[in-house]
Design an enzyme around this catalytic site. Structure first.
Site, PDB file in Angstrom:
ATOM      1  CB  CYS A   1       0.425  -3.156  13.283  1.00  0.00           C
ATOM      2  SG  CYS A   1       0.971  -2.486  11.510  1.00  0.00           S
TER       3      CYS A   1
ATOM      4  CB  CYS B   1       3.205  -4.259  16.162  1.00  0.00           C
ATOM      5  SG  CYS B   1       4.898  -3.732  16.048  1.00  0.00           S
TER       6      CYS B   1
ATOM      7  N   GLY C   1       6.028  -2.620   6.632  1.00  0.00           N
ATOM      8  CA  GLY C   1       7.213  -3.118   6.737  1.00  0.00           C
ATOM      9  C   GLY C   1       8.072  -2.088   7.659  1.00  0.00           C
TER      10      GLY C   1
ATOM     11  CB  SER D   1       8.232   5.293  11.016  1.00  0.00           C
ATOM     12  OG  SER D   1       7.703   5.220  12.054  1.00  0.00           O
TER      13      SER D   1
ATOM     14  CG  LEU E   1       8.346   4.938  23.123  1.00  0.00           C
ATOM     15  CD1 LEU E   1       9.866   4.462  22.975  1.00  0.00           C
ATOM     16  CD2 LEU E   1       8.559   6.352  23.801  1.00  0.00           C
ATOM     17  CG  HIS E   2       3.347   2.242  19.592  1.00  0.00           C
ATOM     18  ND1 HIS E   2       3.097   3.356  19.395  1.00  0.00           N
ATOM     19  CD2 HIS E   2       3.692   1.584  18.491  1.00  0.00           C
ATOM     20  CE1 HIS E   2       3.238   3.486  17.758  1.00  0.00           C
ATOM     21  NE2 HIS E   2       3.588   2.365  17.429  1.00  0.00           N
TER      22      HIS E   2
ATOM     23  CB  CYS F   1      -0.380   0.016   9.331  1.00  0.00           C
ATOM     24  SG  CYS F   1       0.410   1.496   9.581  1.00  0.00           S
TER      25      CYS F   1
ATOM     26  CG  ASN G   1      -6.614   4.152  12.402  1.00  0.00           C
ATOM     27  OD1 ASN G   1      -7.768   4.785  12.199  1.00  0.00           O
ATOM     28  ND2 ASN G   1      -5.628   4.461  11.972  1.00  0.00           N
TER      29      ASN G   1
ATOM     30  CD  GLU H   1      -2.542  -1.158   2.759  1.00  0.00           C
ATOM     31  OE1 GLU H   1      -3.277  -2.164   2.838  1.00  0.00           O
ATOM     32  OE2 GLU H   1      -2.186  -0.300   3.765  1.00  0.00           O
TER      33      GLU H   1
HETATM   34  N1  SAH Z   1       7.913  -0.420  10.837  1.00  0.00           N
HETATM   35  C1  SAH Z   1       7.906   0.849  11.077  1.00  0.00           C
HETATM   36  C2  SAH Z   1       7.013   1.552  10.267  1.00  0.00           C
HETATM   37  C3  SAH Z   1       5.560   1.090   9.681  1.00  0.00           C
HETATM   38  S1  SAH Z   1       4.256   1.267  10.849  1.00  0.00           S
HETATM   39  C4  SAH Z   1       7.417   1.301  12.448  1.00  0.00           C
HETATM   40  O1  SAH Z   1       6.840   0.461  13.215  1.00  0.00           O
HETATM   41  O2  SAH Z   1       7.432   2.727  12.773  1.00  0.00           O
HETATM   42  C5  SAH Z   1       4.033   3.254  11.042  1.00  0.00           C
HETATM   43  C6  SAH Z   1       3.377   3.653  11.847  1.00  0.00           C
HETATM   44  O3  SAH Z   1       1.808   3.224  12.108  1.00  0.00           O
HETATM   45  C7  SAH Z   1       3.977   3.131  13.354  1.00  0.00           C
HETATM   46  O4  SAH Z   1       3.916   4.354  14.225  1.00  0.00           O
HETATM   47  C8  SAH Z   1       2.809   2.372  13.583  1.00  0.00           C
HETATM   48  O5  SAH Z   1       2.874   1.809  14.900  1.00  0.00           O
HETATM   49  C9  SAH Z   1       1.663   2.977  13.319  1.00  0.00           C
HETATM   50  N2  SAH Z   1       0.576   2.072  13.137  1.00  0.00           N
HETATM   51  C10 SAH Z   1       0.235   0.645  13.090  1.00  0.00           C
HETATM   52  N3  SAH Z   1      -0.919   0.002  13.194  1.00  0.00           N
HETATM   53  C11 SAH Z   1      -1.779   1.320  13.626  1.00  0.00           C
HETATM   54  C12 SAH Z   1      -3.226   1.309  14.157  1.00  0.00           C
HETATM   55  N4  SAH Z   1      -3.966   0.299  14.340  1.00  0.00           N
HETATM   56  N5  SAH Z   1      -3.437   2.507  14.589  1.00  0.00           N
HETATM   57  C13 SAH Z   1      -2.690   3.737  14.478  1.00  0.00           C
HETATM   58  N6  SAH Z   1      -1.249   3.647  14.025  1.00  0.00           N
HETATM   59  C14 SAH Z   1      -0.927   2.429  13.504  1.00  0.00           C
END
Ligand code: SAH
Length: 348
Positions: free
Chosen positions: A124, A121, A165, A197, A221-222, A339, A296, A97
């Site tokens: 995601c 994660c 990715g 990122s 970080l999260h 994502c 999301n 995407e």
């Molecule tokens: N692997 C890299 C880049 C891809 S994710 C990384 O982890 O940073 C890009 C961003 O989208 C990250 O900050 C990720 O945590 C966020 N993301 C993934 N799923 C999400 C969701 N369901 N809601 C909000 N943000 C999300």
């Protein structure tokens, strides 16, 4: 009959210098390299037939050795807010995407670096179907071109590597693409408008610090402690929070650049004021910014955003404690912009 001809290579895989080397091998004048680059990157050519100031035999040779695009648009969705999401298909059946997100003053392109993701994660969608393969430099650049072509009336001013990715798990291809995106003879987007990122791959952060590029680093970080982070991000077991923060501190110090920490707010998990307090403590004194993202909801994951009140009190707590904090506006929610959502639908 078997085809023994070597696989064609995407023309965007090659730097200006590398195109010159090819021309030298073919015993063609080297000045054609700049002409080729100008057609590909500046004049909007989309096939070799368009390179009208090159001799026909050279165009034929280029056609025989190179492809112009390795990806095709399988689906295009446009949100009410102008966000455009593309589902792109590679010849081997993999898909990825790319998204363009317009605001009043800028349009950011968001590109993928891998088909699928290894890092799984919990919140995601990208990792739900596992990892397929790394994208090539050409495929990463194809995404930028296809976003441009499919966002009429918009100029891509910024580019973020936040699609599917992990950029630092495909380091060389991503870095080569970034150099072409940044190069004046290439796409020519300023380094400070390009963001990588990462989910926290420490060796990648260290390597990036040595590249001498002014690009932006975002770290997903999260969570503000190892226990919560390991629960939602398995990568934390390999690169735990204290070591990750240390690497970020060193990055900020050695490059003079600010690090952005992405922090998804997830209901009942990391969004109360106890977490906000911990977050303040761990980023204290660092040249850093925190970008809050209301989660999301990804159907299969079971995570959702906290209430509006909880989001704002988390934000206000950070701000009141002197932390530089921003709150990301949700975009493209009507077209599955979280994502990997579209790809999951497509591959089901
Ligand atoms: N692997 C890299 C880049 C891809 S994710 C990384 O982890 O940073 C890009 C961003 O989208 C990250 O900050 C990720 O945590 C966020 N993301 C993934 N799923 C999400 C969701 N369901 N809601 C909000 N943000 C999300």
């Amino acid at each position: 009959m078997t085809d023994n001809s070597p696989r064609k290579i995407n023309i965007k895989e090659y730097s200006l210098e590398e195109v010159k080397q090819v021309l030298q091998k073919w015993q063609e004048p080297l000045y054609h390299a700049r002409q080729i680059f100008s057609w590909v990157y500046k004049k909007g050519a989309r096939d070799f037939a368009a390179l009208s100031d090159l001799p026909q035999p050279l165009r034929d040779k280029l056609e025989g050795h190179f492809t112009f695009f390795d990806l095709r648009v399988a689906e295009r969705l446009e949100s009410k807010d102008g966000t455009v999401k593309l589902l792109l298909a590679a010849a081997d059946g993999n898909s990825m995407e790319a998204v363009s997100i317009p605001t009043a003053k800028r349009t950011a392109g968001c590109v993928s670096t891998q088909a699928g993701c290894k890092f799984a994660c919990g919140f995601c969608a990208s990792g739900l179907r596992g990892f397929k393969r790394d994208l090539t430099t050409g495929e990463i650049l194809d995404q930028v071109f296809l976003l441009k072509d499919n966002s009429p009336g918009r100029v891509l001013t910024h580019l973020v590597f936040m699609g599917t990715g992990e950029p630092f798990d495909n380091y060389d291809n991503v870095m080569k693409a970034i150099r072409m995106i940044n190069a004046p003879e290439g796409i020519n987007i300023g380094a400070r408008r390009i963001t990588i990122s990462t989910c926290g791959i420490i060796p990648g952060i260290q390597r990036l610090a040595g590249e001498g590029l002014q690009i932006e680093l975002s770290v997903s970080l999260h969570a503000a402690d190892d226990q919560v982070r390991s629960r939602i991000m398995p990568v934390n077991r390999k690169y735990p929070l204290p070591a990750l923060l240390e690497a970020c501190r060193a990055y900020a110090k050695n490059t003079g650049r600010q690090v952005t920490f992405e922090y998804i707010l997830i209901r009942g998990l990391n969004s109360d004021l106890r977490c906000a307090r911990k977050l303040c403590t761990i980023v204290k004194g660092m040249n850093a910014k925190i970008n809050l993202i209301p989660a999301n909801a990804v159907g299969e994951c079971g995570f959702e955003a906290p209430s509006r009140e909880e989001i704002w009190s988390f934000r206000d707590f950070l701000a009141q404690h002197g932390v530089h904090v921003t709150l990301r506006r949700e975009r493209g929610t009507d077209i599955q912009a979280a994502c990997g959502q579209l790809r999951i639908k497509y591959e089901r």
